[in-house]
Each structure stands twice: as C-alpha cells, then as structure tokens.
Write an enzyme that holds these catalytic residues in place. Structure first.
Site, mmCIF file in Angstrom:
data_model
loop_
_atom_site.group_PDB
_atom_site.id
_atom_site.type_symbol
_atom_site.label_atom_id
_atom_site.label_comp_id
_atom_site.label_asym_id
_atom_site.label_seq_id
_atom_site.Cartn_x
_atom_site.Cartn_y
_atom_site.Cartn_z
ATOM 1 N N HIS A 1 3.215 5.831 0.517
ATOM 2 C CA HIS A 1 3.711 6.035 1.873
ATOM 3 C C HIS A 1 4.869 7.006 1.692
ATOM 4 O O HIS A 1 5.999 6.581 1.397
ATOM 5 C CB HIS A 1 4.248 4.738 2.493
ATOM 6 N N HIS B 1 -4.468 -1.566 7.707
ATOM 7 C CA HIS B 1 -3.110 -1.802 7.213
ATOM 8 C C HIS B 1 -3.028 -3.139 6.481
ATOM 9 O O HIS B 1 -2.553 -3.198 5.341
ATOM 10 C CB HIS B 1 -2.062 -1.742 8.329
ATOM 11 N N HIS C 1 -2.523 -4.045 -3.961
ATOM 12 C CA HIS C 1 -1.663 -5.151 -4.433
ATOM 13 C C HIS C 1 -2.498 -6.267 -5.075
ATOM 14 O O HIS C 1 -2.512 -6.371 -6.289
ATOM 15 C CB HIS C 1 -0.740 -5.719 -3.331
ATOM 16 N N ASP D 1 3.459 3.686 -4.065
ATOM 17 C CA ASP D 1 3.700 2.929 -2.831
ATOM 18 C C ASP D 1 4.973 3.346 -2.099
ATOM 19 O O ASP D 1 4.983 4.357 -1.410
ATOM 20 C CB ASP D 1 3.684 1.429 -3.181
#
Ligand SMILES: [Zn+2]
Length: 436
Positions: free
Chosen positions: A38, A188, A252, A303
C-alpha cells in the site's frame, strides 16, 4: 564468468557449482517480487510510533485510525509522488515488480474521479517514472464491518455495490492507459466486503483470468468477528464462496487452523507473508513451517513499508520461525537449501501471485555486490551470507524489461535529490496533521 542462478525446467532454483567470479564481483538473481504494497502508507513510517492522547495499549486498530487520517488528506498528486518515492525504495532493494493492493479510489469527500480509476493511473505513472513493473490490484471495499457503514476516511475506499465495483474494474481493464495484464482484483477483507460480493468477484477473476488477492486471518479480532457473524473462519468463508484458487493470494494468513491450511493447500492458493509489517503491527507470527509442510507457495510483501528491504523480508521467514518454534533451520526440513527456498519465494512465487495466468518467465536481473572476502567462495556460501546478513544496500544494478534502471544503487531515470526534497515538503504537512 558471469555466475547466475537459473531455473531448471521443473521450476527449481539451481545454484552454480563453480565459485562466483563475475567481472565486476557481482552475483545475479532474477527480479524479486513485492506481492503486497500500500504505497501511500510509506509516509506513516516514523509518524505512528507514539501513543495517542488518552489511549491505552497501541495495536493494529489504533494504527489504522492514524492511517485513515493520512489517507483522507492525500491529493492525487500526493499519492503519485508518494508512489514514486515508495517504488524507488522498492527498486533499490532488488524488487522489480510490485503488487499494489489499491483501495484509495475516490476523492476525499467520496465523490468519484473521472475516470473512476484515476488514482490507479497515478500509481501506474509513478511506477513508469521509476521503471519498475506494477500490478494494480483494484480493491473492493464496502463498509467498516458487517452491517456497520463506512465512516470518515473510508468514504475514499468504498463502492456502493458489487456491480459498481466490477464496472469500475471493467472500465480500467478496457482502457489503454493501464495494461490489462498489469491489473487484478482484491477483496479488502471479510470485514470490509459483504459475503454476497465474494462469489461475483471470484467469478469475474476466473472469467477474465486475473489474480485475486485478499487480506485474511491477519488479526485475532477479525477471526472473532467472522466467527460471530458467519460462523466460520475467514479462510472458511473464502472457501465457501469460491474465492480460493490457484489465482488467489491470501495476504498474511497469520492465524490459521488445520482446516484453513487444508483448504488453502487443496485450492492451490498462494500466501503472502509481510514480516516487517506484521511485526510492526503486533499481528503475531505466521506458521511458516505448516505452510511449507502443506506445500503452500509463499510470497513476500512490504505492505505498510515500515521497512523496505527484500532480503530482510526473506530472511524473516526463517528467523521468525526460529523464534516461534525455538529451533533452527526450519526451512531445511522442506527445501535443499535456504537459498533455493527463499529466492524461489521472492522470484517464482511472487510472480505466480501477481501473474498466475501468464507464462512463468522472469528476465529481470538484480546484481548484488560480493564482498572481497567472499569473492572465491562457493555460490551457495555467497548467497546465504547475503540472505542472512546482507541488505538492500548491497544491490548495485537492476535491469527491468531490458533496461538498466538502477546503476551503482542510483536511479538512471529520476533526480533522486529533487524527489527527496519534494517528499520532504509533503512529509512536513503530515507531521503537522499527526501532531499530538
Ligand atoms: Zn495490506
């Protein structure tokens, strides 16, 4: 001799038996893939390491509140600048391809840009300036949690219906300004996306042969919400609605049980571990050994960009497992060498995560300096020395799509000084925004 690692036809990394004696004292590996980014969160580094007024324990959820504050203030120009800065950092540590899990879609008040995928274009522009490959993963987001409407900064993220979201993606896929093969979809999380959206999104990806990423099983609270609302785990919910498949990457996968592992192994999904971010957010330790035992491919991502260093993410996959299991050499139960295991994660598995329907070829090159004391050492010793103790600063040259985009650790395309000064001005604004 130009000693290179190469991939045999069975997809395994082969190490050259001969010592490395490349002309400039480098060894080379294929381009490494940062499968989860991100980019806008790069500005948060250093700003979120303090307690907020009146707050007790700090965790993922309090970090998220600050992230929203920053997301709500960034203009399209800001996001492109931050993206350029972030992707350059990625390139400098040997990443040649980034997967941007992109969920800041709209204007700060929630109204739509024209075209609706304008911010995806900004990120693609940022990557072009750097010369790095980018896959934009258009991310579905609807609400704060099941039956809990989006609030504040989340207005920038949300689509009102799955139809609106898929129209947005289709529109981006049909344009020439973002290459269709550099796009994918993302859910998401099971918190932010309704159950009824899951199957249409998975089917869209299958029809259009696109990668599908999803944050899942990151936080224990997420597991509690999922169990309470849906009566199953996040992985169980994804399985139920056809989301898990060979084109799926679970990001994750920190808290999973044996049924979750079985589901991911059977489906052929990849799991993307983001060690430095998971560490920073206090998420917990992913059960790497269990993933290896189930032959679930692992990829890596930086991330939130609290640290950007490909080799550090890679070695953390072994280091974290040593801490979790209180033993050494966990990977060697499953792969012939640490070098083969970890380089395959960064190169082959990352590529599979971002381009599951394309032929597996990686022509990008990362050249790593060999220190003087290792210039006569066997290749495996050299690369493992780097994997265990090296850093992104050892990356000297990077070639992407036939072009040297990094030479002597410096961008061949960008004025790094000028970029740094522009970013400095932008950061000064965020320092004010997060003060107190
Ligand atoms: Zn993420």
């Amino acid at each position: 001799m130009d000693a290179k690692f190469s991939f045999a036809s069975n997809g395994r990394l082969t190490t050259p038996a001969a010592p490395i004696h490349s002309e400039g004292n480098y060894f080379t590996i294929p381009g490494m893939v940062n499968a989860h980014s991100h980019s806008f969160q790069r500005v948060m580094r250093g700003l979120v390491e303090k307690k907020q007024r009146g707050q007790g324990d700090d965790d993922f959820w309090s970090w998220r509140a600050l992230m929203y504050e920053i997301a709500s203030n960034a203009s399209a120009e800001d996001l492109e600048l931050i993206g350029t800065w972030c992707f350059l950092d990625c390139l400098k540590t040997g990443f040649t391809h980034v997967g941007e899990f992109h969920y800041v879609h709209h204007k700060p008040d929630g109204s739509r840009y024209t075209p609706s995928y304008h911010l995806s274009k900004c990120l693609m522009n940022a990557a072009r300036k750097v010369g790095i490959q980018l896959t934009v993963l258009h991310t579905a987001y609807h609400w704060n949690g099941p039956d809990d409407p989006a609030k504040g900064a989340q207005r920038r993220f949300i689509f009102n219906s799955v139809e609106e979201y898929l129209r947005h993606v289709l529109h981006a896929l049909e344009q020439d300004d973002i290459e269709p093969h550099k796009q994918g979809l993302a859910i998401h999380s099971i918190r932010a996306v309704p159950e009824t959206w899951l199957r249409p999104i998975a089917e869209f990806c299958a029809t259009h042969q696109l990668p599908l990423h999803v944050h899942a099983a990151e936080q224990r609270k997420e597991l509690e919400i999922c169990q309470k609302v849906y009566g199953t785990s996040p992985i169980g919910l994804l399985l139920k609605h056809g989301v898990l498949g060979p084109n799926t990457t679970v990001v994750h996968g920190t808290h999973v049980d044996s049924a979750d592992l079985e589901a991911m192994a059977t489906s052929g999904a990849t799991v993307c571990i983001c060690p430095s971010t998971e560490r920073n957010l206090g998420d917990g330790l992913a059960p790497i050994a269990d993933y290896l035992k189930h032959q679930i491919p692992l990829a890596i991502g930086t991330d939130s960009h609290v640290r950007i260093d490909a080799v550090d993410e890679l070695r953390s996959l072994e280091d974290h497992e040593r801490l979790r299991l209180e033993r050494r050499l966990v990977w060697l139960d499953h792969v012939p060498s640490l070098a083969e295991g970890l380089i395959s994660v960064a190169c082959q598995n990352g590529q599979r995560s971002l381009a599951p329907f394309q032929p597996a070829q990686n022509t990008d090159e990362v050249w790593i300096k060999i220190p003087v004391h290792l210039q006569e050492a066997p290749a495996e010793h050299t690369i493992q020395d780097w994997l265990l103790g090296g850093s992104g600063r050892d990356i000297s040259r990077v070639k992407i799509n036939g072009e040297w985009v990094l030479e002597n650790g410096i961008s061949t395309r960008l004025d790094e000084q000028g970029l740094g000064e522009r970013v400095g001005k932008l950061l000064a604004r965020y320092q004010t925004a997060t003060a107190g």
